[in-house]
Scaffold this active site. Sequence first.
Site, PDB file in Angstrom:
ATOM      1  N   ASN A  79      29.653 -67.303  50.058  1.00  0.00           N
ATOM      2  CA  ASN A  79      30.445 -67.876  48.985  1.00  0.00           C
ATOM      3  C   ASN A  79      30.050 -67.525  47.456  1.00  0.00           C
ATOM      4  OD1 ASN A  79      28.031 -69.331  49.240  1.00  0.00           O
ATOM      5  ND2 ASN A  79      28.972 -71.303  49.210  1.00  0.00           N
ATOM      6  N   GLU A 103      17.934 -72.878  51.886  1.00  0.00           N
ATOM      7  CA  GLU A 103      19.104 -73.539  51.328  1.00  0.00           C
ATOM      8  C   GLU A 103      20.285 -73.749  52.226  1.00  0.00           C
ATOM      9  OE1 GLU A 103      18.606 -74.703  48.437  1.00  0.00           O
ATOM     10  OE2 GLU A 103      16.861 -73.810  47.695  1.00  0.00           O
ATOM     11  N   CYS A 147      28.119 -75.269  48.689  1.00  0.00           N
ATOM     12  CA  CYS A 147      27.358 -76.235  49.357  1.00  0.00           C
ATOM     13  C   CYS A 147      27.253 -77.511  48.330  1.00  0.00           C
ATOM     14  CB  CYS A 147      25.978 -75.746  49.444  1.00  0.00           C
ATOM     15  SG  CYS A 147      25.176 -74.956  47.724  1.00  0.00           S
ATOM     16  N   GLU A 166      15.030 -73.151  44.950  1.00  0.00           N
ATOM     17  CA  GLU A 166      14.988 -71.784  44.198  1.00  0.00           C
ATOM     18  C   GLU A 166      15.460 -72.282  42.632  1.00  0.00           C
ATOM     19  OE1 GLU A 166      18.355 -70.072  46.598  1.00  0.00           O
ATOM     20  OE2 GLU A 166      16.625 -68.970  47.532  1.00  0.00           O
TER      21      GLU A 166
HETATM   22  P1  NAP Z   1      26.156 -69.125  57.844  1.00  0.00           P
HETATM   23  O1  NAP Z   1      27.555 -68.868  58.781  1.00  0.00           O
HETATM   24  O2  NAP Z   1      25.198 -70.001  58.011  1.00  0.00           O
HETATM   25  O3  NAP Z   1      25.764 -67.569  57.343  1.00  0.00           O
HETATM   26  C1  NAP Z   1      24.938 -67.478  56.343  1.00  0.00           C
HETATM   27  C2  NAP Z   1      24.260 -66.087  56.717  1.00  0.00           C
HETATM   28  O4  NAP Z   1      23.494 -66.222  57.723  1.00  0.00           O
HETATM   29  C3  NAP Z   1      25.475 -64.835  56.575  1.00  0.00           C
HETATM   30  O5  NAP Z   1      24.834 -63.995  56.269  1.00  0.00           O
HETATM   31  C4  NAP Z   1      25.316 -64.869  58.266  1.00  0.00           C
HETATM   32  O6  NAP Z   1      25.697 -63.613  58.631  1.00  0.00           O
HETATM   33  C5  NAP Z   1      23.985 -65.213  58.665  1.00  0.00           C
HETATM   34  N1  NAP Z   1      23.568 -65.493  60.050  1.00  0.00           N
HETATM   35  C6  NAP Z   1      24.404 -66.215  60.969  1.00  0.00           C
HETATM   36  N2  NAP Z   1      23.754 -66.281  62.056  1.00  0.00           N
HETATM   37  C7  NAP Z   1      22.746 -65.548  62.081  1.00  0.00           C
HETATM   38  C8  NAP Z   1      21.625 -65.228  62.885  1.00  0.00           C
HETATM   39  N3  NAP Z   1      21.556 -65.657  64.332  1.00  0.00           N
HETATM   40  N4  NAP Z   1      20.493 -64.513  62.527  1.00  0.00           N
HETATM   41  C9  NAP Z   1      20.546 -64.269  61.177  1.00  0.00           C
HETATM   42  N5  NAP Z   1      21.372 -64.287  60.292  1.00  0.00           N
HETATM   43  C10 NAP Z   1      22.550 -64.870  60.921  1.00  0.00           C
HETATM   44  O7  NAP Z   1      27.090 -69.750  56.395  1.00  0.00           O
HETATM   45  P2  NAP Z   1      28.076 -69.413  55.549  1.00  0.00           P
HETATM   46  O8  NAP Z   1      29.561 -69.510  56.339  1.00  0.00           O
HETATM   47  O9  NAP Z   1      28.046 -67.647  55.670  1.00  0.00           O
HETATM   48  O10 NAP Z   1      28.021 -70.038  54.219  1.00  0.00           O
HETATM   49  C11 NAP Z   1      28.447 -71.428  54.249  1.00  0.00           C
HETATM   50  C12 NAP Z   1      27.328 -72.069  54.452  1.00  0.00           C
HETATM   51  O11 NAP Z   1      26.225 -71.719  53.365  1.00  0.00           O
HETATM   52  C13 NAP Z   1      27.688 -73.521  53.968  1.00  0.00           C
HETATM   53  O12 NAP Z   1      26.898 -74.529  54.939  1.00  0.00           O
HETATM   54  C14 NAP Z   1      27.055 -73.943  52.667  1.00  0.00           C
HETATM   55  O13 NAP Z   1      26.870 -75.193  52.280  1.00  0.00           O
HETATM   56  C15 NAP Z   1      25.707 -72.857  52.619  1.00  0.00           C
HETATM   57  N6  NAP Z   1      25.207 -72.729  51.416  1.00  0.00           N
HETATM   58  C16 NAP Z   1      24.275 -73.395  50.952  1.00  0.00           C
HETATM   59  C17 NAP Z   1      23.685 -73.131  49.647  1.00  0.00           C
HETATM   60  C18 NAP Z   1      22.527 -73.764  49.032  1.00  0.00           C
HETATM   61  O14 NAP Z   1      21.800 -73.462  48.275  1.00  0.00           O
HETATM   62  N7  NAP Z   1      22.083 -75.057  49.698  1.00  0.00           N
HETATM   63  C19 NAP Z   1      24.338 -72.123  48.749  1.00  0.00           C
HETATM   64  C20 NAP Z   1      25.464 -71.560  49.096  1.00  0.00           C
HETATM   65  C21 NAP Z   1      25.946 -71.970  50.680  1.00  0.00           C
HETATM   66  P3  NAP Z   1      27.073 -63.488  59.832  1.00  0.00           P
HETATM   67  O15 NAP Z   1      28.187 -64.155  59.107  1.00  0.00           O
HETATM   68  O16 NAP Z   1      27.301 -62.361  60.149  1.00  0.00           O
HETATM   69  O17 NAP Z   1      26.668 -64.497  61.069  1.00  0.00           O
END
Ligand code: NAP
Length: 479
Positions: A152, A251, A285, A459
Amino acid sequence: MTDTPTQLFIGGAWVDAADGATMPVDDPATGDVLCHVADAGPKDAGLAEEAAVQAQEEWARTAPRVRSEILRRAYEIIVERTDELAHTMTSEMGKPLAEARGEVAYAAEFFRWFSEEAVRVDGGYGTLPDGRNRMLLSRRPVGPCLLITPWNFPLAMGTRKIGPAVAAGCTMVLKPAPQTPLSSLALAAILKEAGLPDGVLNVVTTSRAGEVCEPLLRGGRIRKLSFTGSTAVGQLLLAQSAEAVVRTSMELGGNAPFIVFEDADLDKAVDGAMIAKMRNMGEACTAANRFFVHRSVAEEFGRRLAERMGALVVGPGTQDGVDVGPLIDRAGRAKVEDLVADAVERGARVLVGGRTPEGPGCFYPPTVLTDVSAGSRLMQTEIFGPVAAILTFDDEDEVVRRANDTPWGLVGYIFTEGLDRALRVSERLEVGMVGLNTGLVSNPAAPFGGVKQSGLGREGGRVGIDEFLEYQYLAVPVR
Ligand code: NAP
């Protein structure tokens, strides 16, 4: 886009995946394939880890001023190339160009901030209570890190981790999200140009995240995981990190309450809502997920918000005048559609939006729902789309209880003109960050992060570098 690298970045070199695999990168505005990038497997990840491990000792010894100046140069290059980087980001992720430019500036700031922090890492010297022994405290880089980022904020989530890791003297393997690999590859090229030594940063783009990351986390050579993404994946990675006792920063997701009290300035509240809800098409997020509005002002607030939301122009992010780009992919849009349908079935009224347009691309219109019932699924999950769900409340205790009734605790927004109330309610909200009469809290100089299931660690800010440093205590008896 033609200049953006599409290979893996390992040991300072651009290489194909060992098995020659590639994966497509799609444009969410059209569904067309933009290009293909290398699709790393476990063997490539092992090579990236090896490069990071080999580079660690010398990098840790590099003068802080040298590390600082590399970050500073990278900051300057990013700023110079704002348009190019923004265009890459919009093409792979969808956000409108103006927002992408804003993210480039935000991302660059992490490098500037941590270039300033790199030379401020201090230690300590003290006399122990017995009056005889002395203690010397020094701070060391934690060691090779695995950095995992979401789609994102493709550039800023990278710089928010790489900046402090470089400043602290850590080497790293970065695994970006498969939807948005190009921004991370462009960043690697910039850091190389800025003088980052080979092996300090390695980037593996992959469609096989689990296969690639798990061996690194369990293998004992990676000493730190910094992850940004969903809570579900964060929980899995925490479990995998337990085996080799890898230090973690998490995060994770949010479920932000946006509270409008009866004494709020409604102009400020609506402006704040537009940012807290619509930044990044709601795919943040920090996005306001639950609007709690005092019953006496709810109708007026809903009417004004619907007017503003309805006036936004939806379209491809590369087009002039577009305010709202497509969602990241079809699955992301289907989730938003389901959540809106569920809320409407449970009695919500649609003030504006709510209908998926025909045609290509993953577009969803800005939507305002009112009379949302507390049992609606969107109350307990991240909407991650341009949908504002309004509920009403009657008193302060009630709204605090309802705002805290969630496993997440990243951020909350409060709109009131009363200072006492603002402080009282901020202290009672179970969140890591509060926006008071503002819809935007993110700033590289402030500690970003959540409590409860929104994460561990912070962070940015003065404390951001601590996540990448360990203390070493030296005991010295003085006779
Ligand atoms: P996600 O599905 O959890 O994926 C995040 C990252 O983790 C991607 O690079 C993903 O790659 C990887 N990943 C997934 N499964 C994994 C595994 N088993 N081992 C290692 N890496 C793995 O989240 P997203 O849909 O990309 O992003 C949205 C989420 O991020 C939301 O929940 C949002 O709130 C959160 N977010 C939080 C913050 C914060 O600072 N708190 C900031 C931005 C976003 P793949 O897609 O290939 O699985």
